[in-house]
Design a protein around this motif. Structure first.
Motif, PDB file in Angstrom:
ATOM      1  N   ASN A   1      -4.592  -5.137  -2.868  1.00  0.00           N
ATOM      2  CA  ASN A   1      -3.551  -4.451  -3.400  1.00  0.00           C
ATOM      3  C   ASN A   1      -2.616  -5.131  -3.929  1.00  0.00           C
ATOM      4  O   ASN A   1      -1.913  -5.191  -4.591  1.00  0.00           O
ATOM      5  CB  ASN A   1      -3.442  -3.369  -1.854  1.00  0.00           C
TER       6      ASN A   1
ATOM      7  N   THR B   1       8.313   5.400   0.393  1.00  0.00           N
ATOM      8  CA  THR B   1       8.139   4.709   1.619  1.00  0.00           C
ATOM      9  C   THR B   1       9.123   3.348   1.971  1.00  0.00           C
ATOM     10  O   THR B   1       8.784   3.369   3.110  1.00  0.00           O
ATOM     11  CB  THR B   1       6.437   5.039   2.023  1.00  0.00           C
TER      12      THR B   1
ATOM     13  N   ASP C   1       1.189  -1.424  -0.189  1.00  0.00           N
ATOM     14  CA  ASP C   1      -0.141   0.214  -0.181  1.00  0.00           C
ATOM     15  C   ASP C   1       1.095   1.634  -0.223  1.00  0.00           C
ATOM     16  O   ASP C   1       0.400   2.103  -0.522  1.00  0.00           O
ATOM     17  CB  ASP C   1      -0.748  -0.285   1.014  1.00  0.00           C
ATOM     18  N   GLY C   2       1.746   1.193   0.375  1.00  0.00           N
ATOM     19  CA  GLY C   2       3.300   2.360   1.086  1.00  0.00           C
ATOM     20  C   GLY C   2       3.949   2.934  -0.428  1.00  0.00           C
ATOM     21  O   GLY C   2       3.835   3.611  -1.306  1.00  0.00           O
TER      22      GLY C   2
ATOM     23  N   SER D   1       2.387   1.409  -3.561  1.00  0.00           N
ATOM     24  CA  SER D   1       1.464   2.495  -4.671  1.00  0.00           C
ATOM     25  C   SER D   1       1.898   3.774  -3.978  1.00  0.00           C
ATOM     26  O   SER D   1       0.811   4.312  -5.439  1.00  0.00           O
ATOM     27  CB  SER D   1       0.389   1.436  -4.179  1.00  0.00           C
ATOM     28  N   LYS D   2       2.082   4.773  -3.027  1.00  0.00           N
ATOM     29  CA  LYS D   2       1.406   6.347  -2.589  1.00  0.00           C
ATOM     30  C   LYS D   2       2.898   6.492  -3.250  1.00  0.00           C
ATOM     31  O   LYS D   2       2.560   7.393  -3.779  1.00  0.00           O
ATOM     32  CB  LYS D   2       0.551   6.347  -1.637  1.00  0.00           C
ATOM     33  N   ASP D   3       3.432   5.896  -2.197  1.00  0.00           N
ATOM     34  CA  ASP D   3       4.689   6.663  -2.737  1.00  0.00           C
ATOM     35  C   ASP D   3       6.023   5.737  -2.349  1.00  0.00           C
ATOM     36  O   ASP D   3       6.612   4.995  -1.715  1.00  0.00           O
ATOM     37  CB  ASP D   3       5.307   7.643  -1.595  1.00  0.00           C
TER      38      ASP D   3
END
Length: 531
Positions: free
Chosen positions: A342, A318, A310-311, A313-315
């Motif tokens: 995810n 991370t 999840d991290g 996928s966002k940046d």
């Protein structure tokens, strides 16, 4: 100092070949040398020509002018005690070779001088002076390796420094401090390097280098702190191959110098080739690459946990300390029974396919893993599972049957024959082939039957075969998991099969590997205009 940029001295072809089980032909060395040169290392130490005919064959057959970036280095020892350099064939041999650089090793630990060489400190210093001066006058750039320098320094600081001084005053341009036993820890090593660099700061023609071994697990750390302490050359090998626990691994050294320490190196200009070169060296040395190697391992940027995925996928920063593409690697999202939606979505994107109903795919994965399947190292089988779950299954053929016969003869020879009957392209095909085992025979028979319909399979071959017994307590009735790796020379992919019959499990993995290879090859071909 003679340079302001850290130089990389690669000794994969000399020190690296001292690893147990590794041997390279002269042709292998030529191929690796060209890859190292293209990467941008500054020096390539290709062997000890006086020690064996194979190394001599390489140096006599390789023109050093072929290298565009690196200088070719020939290794030798200091001349024998109580002799003359011009009379020592291990020394004089180097003058007739095209290698412009000579690397000389000599003892810097007083105990070794007295107990191993069985000579005096004075004669050891004379040996260093004579050998360095002889090769310098012969027009060679001389790099001096002070063997066991850190142990020698702790035993007798004055003697260790005297050995270095003898080499520097006789024409050596780089004084390399060797942690030959690999037992020095970073804090201690840094202090000794710093003190040694200070001793030679007044000699503008001399650099200090570092050569570390990994017996205490500190080879890379020791090399990096040595650079912080003033060392201007790092010696090591690709993938850290070498005797005992190995040498300093140049792969993380180059990456860390370039990306993290503000010490750009010439090899850092081609950093995106680092993974490729690392894998290439492993292949020619017949070593299975460690998937968990820093920077270049297949799992170095692998994210399995749901929070991590999840991290990412966002940046990506991370959970990633550098961008995988910067060193030629790729991000991976292995999935399994602990994954979430995810992870399925990210994995499908990584594989270049549609995820479909992620929850349906996830439930199918959980079911299959309960049966013993394992998809973390089997991207081919996972991609096919996702496609089949979405109703997009398009098998290469329909199996009617296969039969395997193994025969052991009176002369001790064993042969295996496989016969396959199947439907391919709407037509029935029957094929028989022999192999050195059941899987090899099946592979050959299957290819004979379908390659005319799928010519891209001719570029695919099996590169690894692993078997694991999942429930040992059932003995010969145990469930078996088979993992088969396949490659087309550019990519490597894994496929998995599970069953109580090892042949059936192998067949599943074999077929998945070939089907995935054919599918992805066809996609790649259409994207490139079929070329």
């Amino acid at each position: 100092m003679t340079t302001e940029q850290i130089t990389i001295f690669d000794t994969t072809l000399r020190d690296g070949t001292q690893r147990e089980g590794v041997t390279l032909t002269a042709e292998d060395k030529t191929r690796i040398a060209k890859e190292l040169d293209a990467l941008g290392v500054d020096y390539i130490e290709a062997g000890f020509p006086a020690s064996n005919p194979k190394d001599l064959e390489f140096f006599e057959g390789f023109d050093a002018s072929q290298l565009e970036n690196a200088k070719l280095v020939a290794f030798t020892r200091a001349r024998r005690p109580n002799a003359r350099a011009e009379d020592d064939p291990a020394v004089t041999l180097l003058t007739g070779l095209s290698a412009p650089v000579a690397c000389i090793v000599a003892k810097s630990w007083k105990m070794h001088v007295e107990k191993v060489l069985r000579t005096t400190v004075e004669e050891n210093l004379a040996s260093v002076r004579d050998t360095v001066e002889y090769l310098s006058k012969a027009g060679k750039e001389v790099i001096f390796d002070a063997e066991h320098y850190f142990d020698g320094f702790k035993d007798s600081r004055d003697h260790a420094l005297a050995v270095l001084r003898a080499a520097a005053e006789s024409g050596a341009t780089t004084l390399v401090l060797c942690d030959t036993n690999g037992g020095t820890l970073p804090t201690e090593l840094r202090a000794i390097v710093e003190e040694t660099v200070g001793e030679f700061r007044g000699l503008p023609h001399v650099n200090v280098g570092i050569h570390t071994h990994n017996d205490s697990g500190c080879a890379v750390a020791n090399a990096l702190v040595a650079v912080e302490a003033g060392a201007m050359q790092v010696q090591g090998t690709i993938n850290g191959v070498g005797e005992r626990c190995g040498n300093c691994d140049l792969v993380p050294v180059i990456a860390n110098l370039q990306l993290k320490m503000g010490e750009p190196v010439r090899a850092g200009e081609n950093l995106s080739r680092l993974t490729e070169v690392s894998n290439y060296v492993s292949e020619l040395m017949n070593l299975t690459p460690d998937a968990h190697r820093p920077f270049v391992g297949r799992s170095a940027f692998s994210h399995k946990g749901g929070l991590h995925v999840d991290g990412i996928s966002k940046d990506p920063s991370t959970y990633e300390h550098v961008e995988p593409e910067s060193i030629g690697n790729t991000r991976r999202t292995p999935v399994g029974e602990l994954s979430g939606k995810n992870s399925i979505r990210a994995k499908a994107e990584e594989l270049g396919i549609e995820a479909g109903d992620e929850m349906t795919v996830l439930m199918e994965i959980k079911k299959k893993e309960h049966e013993g399947y394992h998809y973390e190292a089997a991207d081919a089988s996972l991609a096919l599972l996702i496609s089949r779950t979405a109703g997009e299954d398009a098998p290469l053929f329909d199996l009617e049957s296969f039969r395997i016969i193994s025969e052991k003869r009176a002369d001790g020879a064993t042969t295996t024959e496989a016969t396959i009957k199947l439907l391919v392209g709407g037509k029935r095909a029957i094929s028989t082939a022999e192999g050195n085992g059941p899987v090899n025979a099946l592979d050959r028979a299957l290819r004979q039957a379908i390659e005319q319909h799928y010519p891209e399979l001719s570029d695919i071959h099996l590169s690894n075969y692993k078997v694991r017994i999942l429930d040992e307590h059932r003995a010969t009735e145990a469930t078996t998991r088979v993992l088969i790796d396949s490659t087309d020379g550019r990519r490597v992919w894994g496929a998995v099969g599970v069953g109580e019959n090892i042949i059936e499990a192998s067949w599943q993995a074999l077929v998945d590997g070939l089907e995935y290879g054919a599918r992805t090859s066809a996609v790649a071909g259409s994207k490139s205009g079929g070329k």
